[in-house]
Structures are given as C-alpha cells and as structure tokens.
Scaffold this motif. Structure first.
Motif, PDB file in Angstrom:
ATOM      1  N   VAL A   1      -0.655   6.796  14.378  1.00 26.03           N
ATOM      2  CA  VAL A   1       0.381   6.973  13.364  1.00 26.03           C
ATOM      3  C   VAL A   1       0.068   8.273  12.623  1.00 26.03           C
ATOM      4  O   VAL A   1      -0.986   8.858  12.808  1.00 26.03           O
ATOM      5  N   ASP A   2       0.986   8.715  11.763  1.00 29.72           N
ATOM      6  CA  ASP A   2       0.677   9.925  10.999  1.00 29.72           C
ATOM      7  C   ASP A   2       0.075   9.558   9.647  1.00 29.72           C
ATOM      8  O   ASP A   2       0.180   8.421   9.185  1.00 29.72           O
ATOM      9  N   THR A   3      -0.574  10.522   9.026  1.00 26.96           N
ATOM     10  CA  THR A   3      -1.269  10.260   7.765  1.00 26.96           C
ATOM     11  C   THR A   3      -0.300   9.883   6.650  1.00 26.96           C
ATOM     12  O   THR A   3      -0.661   9.100   5.772  1.00 26.96           O
ATOM     13  N   GLU A   4       0.922  10.404   6.699  1.00 21.92           N
ATOM     14  CA  GLU A   4       1.910  10.054   5.680  1.00 21.92           C
ATOM     15  C   GLU A   4       2.214   8.555   5.706  1.00 21.92           C
ATOM     16  O   GLU A   4       2.400   7.932   4.664  1.00 21.92           O
ATOM     17  N   PHE A   5       2.263   7.979   6.900  1.00 19.62           N
ATOM     18  CA  PHE A   5       2.480   6.537   7.038  1.00 19.62           C
ATOM     19  C   PHE A   5       1.343   5.777   6.361  1.00 19.62           C
ATOM     20  O   PHE A   5       1.578   4.813   5.624  1.00 19.62           O
ATOM     21  N   LEU A   6       0.100   6.210   6.603  1.00 21.00           N
ATOM     22  CA  LEU A   6      -1.044   5.527   6.007  1.00 21.00           C
ATOM     23  C   LEU A   6      -1.062   5.681   4.486  1.00 21.00           C
ATOM     24  O   LEU A   6      -1.400   4.727   3.773  1.00 21.00           O
ATOM     25  N   LEU A   7      -0.695   6.850   3.995  1.00 19.45           N
ATOM     26  CA  LEU A   7      -0.631   7.049   2.546  1.00 19.45           C
ATOM     27  C   LEU A   7       0.410   6.117   1.922  1.00 19.45           C
ATOM     28  O   LEU A   7       0.180   5.546   0.848  1.00 19.45           O
ATOM     29  N   ALA A   8       1.523   5.938   2.599  1.00 21.09           N
ATOM     30  CA  ALA A   8       2.556   5.021   2.116  1.00 21.09           C
ATOM     31  C   ALA A   8       2.036   3.581   2.126  1.00 21.09           C
ATOM     32  O   ALA A   8       2.314   2.803   1.199  1.00 21.09           O
ATOM     33  N   LYS A   9       1.278   3.215   3.149  1.00 22.60           N
ATOM     34  CA  LYS A   9       0.719   1.858   3.231  1.00 22.60           C
ATOM     35  C   LYS A   9      -0.271   1.621   2.097  1.00 22.60           C
ATOM     36  O   LYS A   9      -0.306   0.536   1.521  1.00 22.60           O
ATOM     37  N   ILE A  10      -1.068   2.637   1.765  1.00 28.22           N
ATOM     38  CA  ILE A  10      -2.014   2.506   0.655  1.00 28.22           C
ATOM     39  C   ILE A  10      -1.256   2.168  -0.624  1.00 28.22           C
ATOM     40  O   ILE A  10      -1.629   1.234  -1.347  1.00 28.22           O
ATOM     41  N   GLU A  11      -0.195   2.908  -0.901  1.00 30.49           N
ATOM     42  CA  GLU A  11       0.588   2.657  -2.108  1.00 30.49           C
ATOM     43  C   GLU A  11       1.226   1.266  -2.074  1.00 30.49           C
ATOM     44  O   GLU A  11       1.263   0.562  -3.086  1.00 30.49           O
ATOM     45  N   GLU A  12       1.696   0.867  -0.902  1.00 32.05           N
ATOM     46  CA  GLU A  12       2.300  -0.457  -0.745  1.00 32.05           C
ATOM     47  C   GLU A  12       1.273  -1.556  -1.032  1.00 32.05           C
ATOM     48  O   GLU A  12       1.548  -2.511  -1.763  1.00 32.05           O
ATOM     49  N   PHE A  13       0.066  -1.406  -0.477  1.00 30.01           N
ATOM     50  CA  PHE A  13      -0.974  -2.408  -0.691  1.00 30.01           C
ATOM     51  C   PHE A  13      -1.410  -2.445  -2.161  1.00 30.01           C
ATOM     52  O   PHE A  13      -1.666  -3.518  -2.704  1.00 30.01           O
ATOM     53  N   LYS A  14      -1.466  -1.285  -2.809  1.00 31.09           N
ATOM     54  CA  LYS A  14      -1.810  -1.238  -4.233  1.00 31.09           C
ATOM     55  C   LYS A  14      -0.766  -1.980  -5.058  1.00 31.09           C
ATOM     56  O   LYS A  14      -1.106  -2.744  -5.967  1.00 31.09           O
ATOM     57  N   GLU A  15       0.515  -1.753  -4.741  1.00 32.31           N
ATOM     58  CA  GLU A  15       1.595  -2.422  -5.467  1.00 32.31           C
ATOM     59  C   GLU A  15       1.543  -3.929  -5.285  1.00 32.31           C
ATOM     60  O   GLU A  15       1.942  -4.688  -6.161  1.00 32.31           O
ATOM     61  N   GLN A  16       1.034  -4.381  -4.134  1.00 36.21           N
ATOM     62  CA  GLN A  16       0.912  -5.804  -3.854  1.00 36.21           C
ATOM     63  C   GLN A  16      -0.296  -6.403  -4.563  1.00 36.21           C
ATOM     64  O   GLN A  16      -0.486  -7.614  -4.546  1.00 36.21           O
ATOM     65  N   GLY A  17      -1.134  -5.524  -5.151  1.00 34.82           N
ATOM     66  CA  GLY A  17      -2.305  -6.011  -5.879  1.00 34.82           C
ATOM     67  C   GLY A  17      -3.543  -6.194  -5.013  1.00 34.82           C
ATOM     68  O   GLY A  17      -4.477  -6.889  -5.424  1.00 34.82           O
ATOM     69  N   CYS A  18      -3.564  -5.572  -3.852  1.00 37.55           N
ATOM     70  CA  CYS A  18      -4.722  -5.708  -2.971  1.00 37.55           C
ATOM     71  C   CYS A  18      -5.978  -5.183  -3.670  1.00 37.55           C
ATOM     72  O   CYS A  18      -6.002  -4.059  -4.186  1.00 37.55           O
ATOM     73  N   ILE A  19      -7.032  -5.976  -3.688  1.00 40.14           N
ATOM     74  CA  ILE A  19      -8.257  -5.606  -4.400  1.00 40.14           C
ATOM     75  C   ILE A  19      -9.122  -4.613  -3.647  1.00 40.14           C
ATOM     76  O   ILE A  19     -10.122  -4.126  -4.184  1.00 40.14           O
ATOM     77  N   LEU A  20      -8.769  -4.264  -2.417  1.00 39.73           N
ATOM     78  CA  LEU A  20      -9.557  -3.301  -1.638  1.00 39.73           C
ATOM     79  C   LEU A  20      -9.323  -1.865  -2.094  1.00 39.73           C
ATOM     80  O   LEU A  20     -10.050  -0.962  -1.698  1.00 39.73           O
TER      81      LEU A  20
END
Length: 65
Positions: free
Chosen positions: A45-64
């Motif tokens: 995948v491209d890095t932009e996809f991963l950056l978007a996933k990071i933000e998505e997981f943060k919004e979900q409250g992921c503690i990682l």
C-alpha cells in the motif's frame, strides 16, 4: 522504553505511530517493527494510506498510538 529500529532498513528510533501500526496491523506482540515506508512496501500500500489508518485508529481510541 528502549528505542526501536526498523527490521528492514534499520531506521533508528521509530516513533510511537510506526511501532503502534506494526503492532495493530501485523502482531500485537511483535518484537520486530517497521518504519512507515517499509511497512507500506511490505503490505503493498502507499504511505498515505497508512497515515490515514493511523488517524482512523487514533479517532477510535486505540491505545497503541
């Protein structure tokens, strides 16, 4: 916390997002970590996809992150 390096390229001192993303997408108990670029290549995948996933997981409250 000891500093983590990228398993593939050796990039030193990976940040919390890179470590968290490796754990979230690959293995929660991983002892090996990937920088953003190497993880994107590994997952094909491209890095932009991963950056978007990071933000998505943060919004979900992921503690990682």
């Amino acid at each position: 916390m000891d500093k983590k390096n990228c398993y593939v390229c050796g990039k030193k001192n990976l940040n919390k997002n890179e470590i968290g993303l490796t754990k979230k997408l690959l293995d929660k108990n991983s002892k090996y970590f990937y920088c953003l670029d190497c993880l994107a290549e590994y997952l094909e995948v491209d890095t932009e996809f991963l950056l978007a996933k990071i933000e998505e997981f943060k919004e979900q409250g992921c503690i990682l992150f």
